[in-house]
Design a protein around this motif. Structure first.
Motif, PDB file in Angstrom:
ATOM      1  N   GLY A   9       0.798  -1.413   0.003  1.00 12.96           N
ATOM      2  CA  GLY A   9       0.172   0.043  -0.114  1.00 12.96           C
ATOM      3  C   GLY A   9       0.613   1.526  -0.242  1.00 12.96           C
ATOM      4  O   GLY A   9       2.011   1.296   0.323  1.00 12.96           O
TER       5      GLY A   9
ATOM      6  N   GLU B 139      -3.113   2.926  -6.457  1.00  7.31           N
ATOM      7  CA  GLU B 139      -4.420   4.029  -5.469  1.00  7.31           C
ATOM      8  C   GLU B 139      -5.332   3.119  -4.112  1.00  7.31           C
ATOM      9  O   GLU B 139      -5.602   3.628  -2.838  1.00  7.31           O
ATOM     10  CB  GLU B 139      -5.427   3.814  -6.393  1.00  7.31           C
ATOM     11  N   GLU B 140      -5.096   2.225  -3.829  1.00  5.53           N
ATOM     12  CA  GLU B 140      -5.388   1.312  -2.858  1.00  5.53           C
ATOM     13  C   GLU B 140      -4.387   0.793  -2.149  1.00  5.53           C
ATOM     14  O   GLU B 140      -3.268  -0.136  -3.148  1.00  5.53           O
ATOM     15  CB  GLU B 140      -6.849   0.900  -3.013  1.00  5.53           C
ATOM     16  N   ASP B 141      -4.640  -0.097  -1.523  1.00  2.00           N
ATOM     17  CA  ASP B 141      -3.565  -1.855  -1.766  1.00  2.00           C
ATOM     18  C   ASP B 141      -3.888  -2.723  -1.946  1.00  2.00           C
ATOM     19  O   ASP B 141      -5.560  -2.869  -2.459  1.00  2.00           O
ATOM     20  CB  ASP B 141      -4.522  -2.431   0.171  1.00  2.00           C
TER      21      ASP B 141
END
Length: 64
Positions: free
Chosen positions: A4, A35-37
């Protein structure tokens, strides 16, 4: 295993990208595009750990 991005920390050094461009994509300005994990594909755990460790400002993290 997941990786992340810590929001607002990336400075665009792109050392993670050098380790694994597919796992650590960059945006058009050279900053991390995570943008996210993100789930690390099986067999790429070592590259993920190396990419996270390569970040000079600790903008990336390894998650269980």
């Amino acid at each position: 295993m997941r990786v992340g991005l810590v929001p607002g920390v990336c400075e665009g050094h792109a050392q993670c990208y050098v380790v694994d461009a597919d796992l650590f994509p960059l945006d058009d300005d050279g900053f991390s595009a995570l943008e996210e994990d993100r789930e690390v594909p099986p067999g790429e755990e070592q590259e993920a750990e190396l990419g996270v460790a390569a970040c000079p400002v600790r903008a990336l993290r390894v998650l269980p």
